[in-house]
Design an enzyme around this catalytic site. Structure first.
Site, PDB file in Angstrom:
ATOM      1  N   ARG A   1      53.023  22.023 -27.078  1.00  0.00           N
ATOM      2  CA  ARG A   1      52.897  23.225 -26.265  1.00  0.00           C
ATOM      3  C   ARG A   1      53.705  24.320 -26.949  1.00  0.00           C
ATOM      4  NH1 ARG A   1      56.623  20.358 -21.732  1.00  0.00           N
ATOM      5  NH2 ARG A   1      58.646  20.811 -22.651  1.00  0.00           N
TER       6      ARG A   1
ATOM      7  N   ARG B   1      32.993   8.196 -10.289  1.00  0.00           N
ATOM      8  CA  ARG B   1      31.609   8.286 -10.785  1.00  0.00           C
ATOM      9  C   ARG B   1      31.237   7.029 -11.573  1.00  0.00           C
ATOM     10  NH1 ARG B   1      31.510  13.599 -13.896  1.00  0.00           N
ATOM     11  NH2 ARG B   1      29.417  12.868 -14.363  1.00  0.00           N
TER      12      ARG B   1
ATOM     13  N   LEU C   1       0.833  -1.197   0.000  1.00  0.00           N
ATOM     14  CA  LEU C   1       0.000   0.000   0.000  1.00  0.00           C
ATOM     15  C   LEU C   1       0.875   1.257   0.000  1.00  0.00           C
ATOM     16  CD1 LEU C   1      -2.865  -0.948   2.472  1.00  0.00           C
ATOM     17  CD2 LEU C   1      -2.538  -1.561   0.068  1.00  0.00           C
TER      18      LEU C   1
ATOM     19  N   TYR D   1      40.926  15.145 -14.207  1.00  0.00           N
ATOM     20  CA  TYR D   1      39.608  14.636 -14.613  1.00  0.00           C
ATOM     21  C   TYR D   1      39.839  13.602 -15.702  1.00  0.00           C
ATOM     22  CZ  TYR D   1      35.234  13.979 -16.927  1.00  0.00           C
ATOM     23  OH  TYR D   1      34.137  13.385 -17.493  1.00  0.00           O
TER      24      TYR D   1
ATOM     25  N   GLU E   1      -9.065   0.125  16.262  1.00  0.00           N
ATOM     26  CA  GLU E   1      -8.255   1.317  15.988  1.00  0.00           C
ATOM     27  C   GLU E   1      -8.239   2.218  17.221  1.00  0.00           C
ATOM     28  OE1 GLU E   1      -6.356   2.037  13.027  1.00  0.00           O
ATOM     29  OE2 GLU E   1      -6.715  -0.101  13.212  1.00  0.00           O
TER      30      GLU E   1
ATOM     31  N   ASP F   1       5.662   2.355   3.585  1.00  0.00           N
ATOM     32  CA  ASP F   1       6.433   3.316   4.377  1.00  0.00           C
ATOM     33  C   ASP F   1       7.005   2.700   5.653  1.00  0.00           C
ATOM     34  OD1 ASP F   1       4.054   2.976   5.677  1.00  0.00           O
ATOM     35  OD2 ASP F   1       3.492   5.089   5.729  1.00  0.00           O
TER      36      ASP F   1
ATOM     37  N   ASN G   1      36.545  15.266 -22.995  1.00  0.00           N
ATOM     38  CA  ASN G   1      35.729  14.188 -23.565  1.00  0.00           C
ATOM     39  C   ASN G   1      34.441  14.682 -24.199  1.00  0.00           C
ATOM     40  OD1 ASN G   1      34.821  14.992 -21.018  1.00  0.00           O
ATOM     41  ND2 ASN G   1      33.808  13.039 -20.647  1.00  0.00           N
TER      42      ASN G   1
ATOM     43  N   ARG H   1       2.367  14.896   5.953  1.00  0.00           N
ATOM     44  CA  ARG H   1       3.390  15.375   6.889  1.00  0.00           C
ATOM     45  C   ARG H   1       4.794  15.364   6.285  1.00  0.00           C
ATOM     46  NH1 ARG H   1       2.922  11.869  11.911  1.00  0.00           N
ATOM     47  NH2 ARG H   1       4.862  12.934  12.386  1.00  0.00           N
TER      48      ARG H   1
HETATM   49  C1  UD1 Z   1      -2.868   1.418  10.207  1.00  0.00           C
HETATM   50  C2  UD1 Z   1      -3.726   0.360  10.892  1.00  0.00           C
HETATM   51  C3  UD1 Z   1      -3.420   0.356  12.399  1.00  0.00           C
HETATM   52  C4  UD1 Z   1      -1.939   0.115  12.613  1.00  0.00           C
HETATM   53  C5  UD1 Z   1      -1.129   1.165  11.859  1.00  0.00           C
HETATM   54  C6  UD1 Z   1       0.357   0.831  11.903  1.00  0.00           C
HETATM   55  C7  UD1 Z   1      -5.780   0.207   9.581  1.00  0.00           C
HETATM   56  C8  UD1 Z   1      -7.217   0.564   9.529  1.00  0.00           C
HETATM   57  N1  UD1 Z   1      -5.128   0.645  10.645  1.00  0.00           N
HETATM   58  O1  UD1 Z   1      -3.279   2.680  10.740  1.00  0.00           O
HETATM   59  O2  UD1 Z   1      -4.158  -0.661  13.037  1.00  0.00           O
HETATM   60  O3  UD1 Z   1      -1.620   0.168  13.990  1.00  0.00           O
HETATM   61  O4  UD1 Z   1      -1.494   1.151  10.474  1.00  0.00           O
HETATM   62  O5  UD1 Z   1       1.084   1.855  11.327  1.00  0.00           O
HETATM   63  O6  UD1 Z   1      -5.283  -0.483   8.714  1.00  0.00           O
HETATM   64  N2  UD1 Z   1      -3.319   3.553   2.633  1.00  0.00           N
HETATM   65  C9  UD1 Z   1      -3.751   3.476   1.338  1.00  0.00           C
HETATM   66  N3  UD1 Z   1      -5.016   3.850   1.042  1.00  0.00           N
HETATM   67  C10 UD1 Z   1      -5.900   4.269   1.984  1.00  0.00           C
HETATM   68  C11 UD1 Z   1      -5.452   4.348   3.322  1.00  0.00           C
HETATM   69  C12 UD1 Z   1      -4.151   3.979   3.616  1.00  0.00           C
HETATM   70  O7  UD1 Z   1      -2.980   3.073   0.444  1.00  0.00           O
HETATM   71  O8  UD1 Z   1      -7.039   4.574   1.632  1.00  0.00           O
HETATM   72  C13 UD1 Z   1      -1.954   3.121   2.960  1.00  0.00           C
HETATM   73  C14 UD1 Z   1      -1.064   4.294   3.384  1.00  0.00           C
HETATM   74  O9  UD1 Z   1      -0.283   4.751   2.297  1.00  0.00           O
HETATM   75  C15 UD1 Z   1      -0.157   3.668   4.431  1.00  0.00           C
HETATM   76  C16 UD1 Z   1      -0.966   2.509   4.980  1.00  0.00           C
HETATM   77  O10 UD1 Z   1      -2.002   2.260   4.054  1.00  0.00           O
HETATM   78  O11 UD1 Z   1       1.011   3.119   3.854  1.00  0.00           O
HETATM   79  C17 UD1 Z   1      -1.510   2.797   6.369  1.00  0.00           C
HETATM   80  O12 UD1 Z   1      -2.451   3.811   6.280  1.00  0.00           O
HETATM   81  P1  UD1 Z   1      -2.727   4.826   7.444  1.00  0.00           P
HETATM   82  O13 UD1 Z   1      -3.958   5.570   7.141  1.00  0.00           O
HETATM   83  O14 UD1 Z   1      -1.480   5.573   7.744  1.00  0.00           O
HETATM   84  O15 UD1 Z   1      -3.042   3.825   8.632  1.00  0.00           O
HETATM   85  P2  UD1 Z   1      -2.821   4.073  10.131  1.00  0.00           P
HETATM   86  O16 UD1 Z   1      -3.790   5.091  10.624  1.00  0.00           O
HETATM   87  O17 UD1 Z   1      -1.395   4.271  10.431  1.00  0.00           O
END
Ligand code: UD1
Length: 460
Positions: free
Chosen positions: A431, A324, A16, A357, A162, A111, A377, A23
């Protein structure tokens, strides 16, 4: 964590990455921010790669699809049209998972870059042992914000609640949901389709899958991992902290596993793919960009920057050298201070010790490149190569205008601008001829003194 025996059932992975990443305060999608020169989502893909997944898919928001697709190719990208929650995000992977009916589907977050392959393997093994859903949990020092893993009287996982939806008793639980799940492929979408959004955020929570699976007669279990493996990155500050953590671990690996000598470990920065052989010595303030391999016993002196290059055994680099991409430094060769090498190969024992270089070039064995040598070059349109034969000697401050070939054992006089090929063992002088006028300096000074006196007289 002990590694489990090899897995029997196929694996699919849904990563995901459709979160807004607000942020992060960035134009770039959050999961493409890099740790050790590799996007965070690339670290997660590398971890699941260890389980040889049959299918992988990254879920993106509509705006970030093209950027993500470019970064994760050949892994396909599915689009979540609206950010309606983690369960909805997994549904976006439905087409990619079509026909994947037997096995384990992982849901991973793009992430959380420190997730380890061994942890995922333990989850897959637990899934194969008969669980419908395996949830990755951890004991949080501060559980605020995380989903809590709620167990029944028998200690089995009953549901995930949650933070915002939890009551005081549930909030007191420190066993948290990491977000990573391993789910039985055959029933995944049946359960997902039953998830509603009647909760504090009005989102489709993937976490609700636990209660639904249990209601369906499946088992749910928890695999625990250390909190620092599950570190999430939400801001640039988190990113810097994550980078620092990664680097700390990599330095220890360099010394303890690879057998390298780091003179000042905390000032050496690695890339995700750096490879050091034993007894490589790395001086203070050295940075490894992506794609560097260093052979046994090579010495990288302080303040060097290397990327996309191979340094063979026993070579010496720096101090203050820049290697490089496309460069290869042969056995025992030397690249000294303030030398930049780009897409150039130095054969064994070749040297460029000072202020040069060398780009798009081949330097033969034992050739010596004098201080201030420049390979010209680029003419503003194309790049050309310079070939320098074995044992050739290039005098200081020479400009080698490519395309150019300097033969084996040839000698280029200092200060030459060489535009024509030089035959093996030939001497090239290119030269201006020196002119020396006896007494010329004294006459010059007298003339200047007279000018000065005339000026002073006039201004009185
Ligand atoms: C989620 C979990 C929570 C857990 C926490 C750990 C759920 C409902 N909750 O909460 O239990 O403790 O992670 O970090 O799953 N994302 C999408 N599409 C969406 C929503 C989210 O791709 O519509 C992806 C985000 O990019 C992210 C991940 O899902 O990588 C988590 O989403 P986020 O909304 O941050 O979940 P949390 O509130 O952290």
């Amino acid at each position: 964590m002990p590694t489990s025996p090899s897995l029997k059932e196929p694996i699919a992975a849904v990563l995901l990455g459709a979160g807004l990443g607000t942020r992060m305060k960035s134009a770039r999608p959050k999961v493409l921010h890099e740790i050790a020169g590799r996007p965070m989502i690339g670290h997660v893909l590398a971890a699941i790669e260890g389980l040889a997944p049959a299918r992988r898919v990254v879920v993106s928001g509509p705006d970030t699809q093209a950027l993500l697709a470019g970064a994760v190719a050949p892994v396909p990208v599915a689009v979540q049209a609206e950010r309606l929650g983690t369960a909805d995000a997994v549904k976006a992977a439905r087409a990619t998972l079509d026909g994947f009916a037997v096995g384990t589907v992982f849901v991973l977050f793009g992430d959380t870059p420190f997730i380890r392959m061994e942890t995922l393997r333990a989850m897959a093994a637990a899934r194969e042992e008969g669980a419908g859903v395996v949830v990755l949990g951890f004991r949080a020092a501060d559980p605020t914000g995380y989903g809590r893993l709620i167990r029944d009287e028998g200690g089995a996982l009953a549901r995930i609640v949650e933070h915002r939806d939890a009551n005081a008793e549930e909030r007191a639980v420190d066993l948290c949901n990491a977000g990573v799940m391993a789910i039985e492929a055959g029933r995944l979408f049946r359960w997902l389709d039953r998830i509603g959004n009647d909760n504090a955020k009005g989102e489709y929570y993937l976490t609700d899958i636990v209660a639904l699976a249990l209601a369906d007669g499946a088992r749910a279990s928890v695999i625990e991992a250390a909190e620092d493996e599950l570190l999430g990155v939400d801001s640039k500050r988190d990113l810097a902290d994550a980078e620092a953590r990664w680097q700390r671990a990599r330095r220890i690996h360099a010394m303890e596993e690879e057998g390298a000598i780091l003179l000042d470990p905390q000032s050496v920065w690695f890339s995700h793919d750096t490879a050091l052989a034993r007894d490589v010595s790395v001086g203070q303030n050295t940075v490894f960009g992506p794609g560097v391999t260093v052979g046994e016993g090579a010495v990288i002196k302080p303040f060097c920057h290397l990327e996309g290059c191979v340094v063979h055994a026993g070579a010496t680099i720096g101090p203050y050298a820049r290697l490089r991409p496309g460069s290869a430094i042969g056995e025992g060769a030397r690249i000294g201070n303030f030398v930049e090498v780009k897409n150039a190969r130095f054969a064994a024992g070749a040297k460029a010790n000072h202020l040069s270089y060398i780009g798009d070039a081949e330097v033969g064995a034992e050739a010596n490149i004098g201080a201030g040598t420049i390979t010209c070059n680029y003419d503003g349109y194309s790049k050309y190569r310079t070939l320098i034969g074995p044992r050739a000697f290039i005098g200081s401050n020479s400009a080698l205008v490519a395309p150019l070939e300097i033969g084996a054992g040839a000698l280029v006089a200092a200060g030459s601008t060489v535009t024509e090929d030089v035959a093996p063992d030939a001497l090239a002088l290119a030269r201006a001829r020196q002119e020396t006028r006896d007494g010329g300096a004294a006459r010059f000074r007298e003339a200047k003194a007279a000018e000065k006196a005339a000026r002073e007289k006039k201004s009185k």
